[in-house]
Design a protein around this motif. Structure first.
Motif, short mmCIF file in Angstrom:
data_model
loop_
_atom_site.label_atom_id
_atom_site.label_comp_id
_atom_site.label_asym_id
_atom_site.label_seq_id
_atom_site.Cartn_x
_atom_site.Cartn_y
_atom_site.Cartn_z
N GLU A 195 2.34 12.65 -9.42
CA GLU A 195 1.68 13.94 -9.25
C GLU A 195 2.65 15.09 -8.96
O GLU A 195 2.34 16.24 -9.22
CB GLU A 195 0.66 13.85 -8.10
CG GLU A 195 -0.50 12.91 -8.42
CD GLU A 195 -1.45 12.77 -7.24
OE1 GLU A 195 -1.10 13.25 -6.14
OE2 GLU A 195 -2.54 12.18 -7.43
N SER A 196 3.83 14.79 -8.44
CA SER A 196 4.69 15.87 -7.96
C SER A 196 5.96 16.10 -8.79
O SER A 196 6.55 17.17 -8.70
CB SER A 196 5.10 15.61 -6.50
OG SER A 196 5.87 14.42 -6.40
N LEU A 197 6.40 15.13 -9.56
CA LEU A 197 7.65 15.28 -10.30
C LEU A 197 7.46 16.14 -11.54
O LEU A 197 6.60 15.86 -12.38
CB LEU A 197 8.22 13.92 -10.71
CG LEU A 197 8.97 13.13 -9.64
CD1 LEU A 197 9.44 11.81 -10.21
CD2 LEU A 197 10.16 13.93 -9.10
N ALA A 215 0.83 -1.20 0.00
CA ALA A 215 0.00 0.00 0.00
C ALA A 215 0.87 1.26 0.00
O ALA A 215 0.57 2.24 -0.70
CB ALA A 215 -0.92 0.00 1.22
N ALA A 216 1.97 1.22 0.76
CA ALA A 216 2.90 2.36 0.77
C ALA A 216 3.57 2.52 -0.59
O ALA A 216 3.82 3.64 -1.04
CB ALA A 216 3.95 2.15 1.86
N VAL A 217 3.87 1.40 -1.24
CA VAL A 217 4.47 1.45 -2.58
C VAL A 217 3.53 2.16 -3.55
O VAL A 217 3.94 3.03 -4.32
CB VAL A 217 4.80 0.03 -3.07
CG1 VAL A 217 5.22 0.06 -4.54
CG2 VAL A 217 5.90 -0.59 -2.23
N GLN A 218 2.27 1.78 -3.53
CA GLN A 218 1.30 2.39 -4.44
C GLN A 218 1.12 3.87 -4.14
O GLN A 218 1.00 4.70 -5.05
CB GLN A 218 -0.05 1.67 -4.32
CG GLN A 218 -0.03 0.24 -4.85
CD GLN A 218 0.23 0.19 -6.36
OE1 GLN A 218 1.38 0.25 -6.80
NE2 GLN A 218 -0.83 0.10 -7.14
N ALA A 219 1.13 4.21 -2.85
CA ALA A 219 0.99 5.62 -2.48
C ALA A 219 2.19 6.43 -2.93
O ALA A 219 2.05 7.56 -3.42
CB ALA A 219 0.81 5.73 -0.96
N PHE A 220 3.39 5.85 -2.80
CA PHE A 220 4.60 6.55 -3.23
C PHE A 220 4.60 6.73 -4.74
O PHE A 220 5.01 7.78 -5.25
CB PHE A 220 5.84 5.78 -2.77
CG PHE A 220 7.10 6.57 -2.84
CD1 PHE A 220 7.49 7.37 -1.79
CD2 PHE A 220 7.91 6.54 -3.97
CE1 PHE A 220 8.67 8.12 -1.84
CE2 PHE A 220 9.08 7.28 -4.04
CZ PHE A 220 9.45 8.07 -2.97
#
Length: 405
Positions: free
Chosen positions: A343-345, A332-337
């Motif tokens: 969205e940010s790069l 879940a953390a992988v998908q969030a990252f």
């Protein structure tokens, strides 16, 4: 009297024409005089003159390039710049005049006055300089399986070719990775057989940007008699130590495991590989060294070209970056990252590739319009789920991040 007047008119007109200034050169044009030479082979003088003229034009263009490029850049990267000018020299010459042609022994010599267009040359040299900066002393690991077969058929392993190549690439401003990391971890196979997955794994182990991988075989030739000059003396002692063989190498990019080039060839104890027959009269080892040294320089040139094209394509289409992230606790953390990256790069081309999730590290494959330093700068010091993101490793095509506990 009319005849004298006509003669005077002709004289005045001729004088005025001779005194007229030469047409000014258009902006962006420099005139250079240069000479070139070429050997006359098989009595073909016309071919030699054409080759000498081409060499003279290249010399004129290189003179202009040498003035336009800073001394430091020209010294450190003279071969790279020379390669670029050499391959496109005819495209920079607007017009030329042949000032002289002569034959000296078996060599044709041509002198030219050439008008060299500087605008396109300047653009191309700026592109080369940008590539030089972009390459930033790329990290290369040389992994070769090298064998020597003596006249009795006994095979021994060696590393002469790798040693010579290492020195040649160092002189060409590459950063060479010590191959000892591969001991017990990388199994060298006969021939050039390296999959994309294996290339990536070697890149992960070595932190190299590129891999030169393959095999080399030296075959020591027994002394023979060629019918004219014996290769042993009256006491049977060997006089000439001939060596032949072949190499089969390939260049891989570690970011995606792709093969950039295949470099293969055969060699022998002739003038082409030794620069003259005298280098083969000391020992087999000396002959092999001279062959490796001369071939090594050629291989550096052959490898550089596809790497530059790869970098150029990366600048235009995006640089393929392998990003390793430590500290993502679950999928879940992988998908969030991954979502945060998308969205940010700034400069990310497309979506981040599907993540490879592991217990210790997760890897994302990205296409980024910019260098890894810029990418690392965007991510370093950011937070993810209230944890700080640290940049813990950067190479030309990899970035390692650690999400603090």
């Amino acid at each position: 009297m009319p005849l004298k007047l006509s003669a005077l008119c002709v004289f005045l007109a001729t004088t005025a024409l001779a005194a007229a200034p030469k047409p000014a050169l258009p902006p962006g044009v420099v005139v250079k005089e240069a000479s070139g030479e070429a050997a006359i082979v098989g009595g073909n003088v016309d071919k030699a003159f054409n080759e000498a003229k081409a060499a003279a034009l290249r010399e004129a263009v290189e003179q202009v390039a040498g003035v336009m490029v800073s001394a430091d850049t020209l010294t450190a990267n003279s071969q790279l710049i020379s390669d670029r000018v050499f391959t496109n020299s005819a495209g920079y010459v607007r017009r030329y005049d042949v000032l002289g042609r002569e034959v000296l022994a078996d060599v044709a010599k041509v002198t030219v006055r050439a008008e060299v267009g500087t605008e396109q040359l300047d653009k191309d040299l700026q592109a080369v300089q940008a590539l030089i900066r972009r390459l930033g002393s790329p990290k290369l690991v040389i992994l070769t399986q090298e064998q020597t077969v003596d006249p009795k058929g006994v095979v021994t392993n060696g590393g002469l070719f790798a040693t010579v190549l290492t020195e040649a690439f160092k002189q060409d401003q590459w950063t060479i990775i010590d191959p000892h990391f591969a001991a017990g971890k990388v199994r060298l196979l006969p021939g050039v057989a390296l999959s994309a997955t294996e290339a990536k794994e070697i890149g992960d182990l070595s932190r190299a940007d590129y891999i030169l991988y393959g095999t080399v075989v030296f075959r020591q030739q027994p002394p023979t008699v060629n019918g004219i000059i014996p290769e042993v003396d009256a006491q049977g002692r060997q006089l000439v130590f001939s060596v032949s063989g072949e190499y089969d190498l390939a260049v891989f990019a570690t970011d995606n495991g792709s093969q950039l080039a295949k470099v293969a060839g055969k060699f022998a104890s002739g003038p082409d590989d030794l620069g003259g027959p005298s280098k083969a009269v000391i020992s087999y080892d000396r002959t092999a060294y001279e062959i490796a040294r001369r071939r090594g320089q050629r291989i550096v040139t052959e490898v550089r070209a596809p790497v530059i094209e790869y970098v150029r394509a990366s600048q235009q289409d995006g640089n393929r970056v392998s990003m390793t992230v430590l500290g993502l606790k679950d999928y879940a953390a992988v998908q969030a990252f991954r979502k945060v990256l998308a969205e940010s790069l700034t400069g990310l081309k497309g979506e981040p590739g599907k993540a490879t999730f592991g217990k210790e590290a997760t890897r994302f494959d990205l296409t980024f319009l910019g260098g890894t330093d810029e990418l690392a700068g965007q991510l370093g010091g950011k937070t993810f789920q209230k944890r700080k993101v640290l940049v813990t490793g950067v190479t030309a095509n990899t970035v390692e991040l650690t999400v603090a506990p």
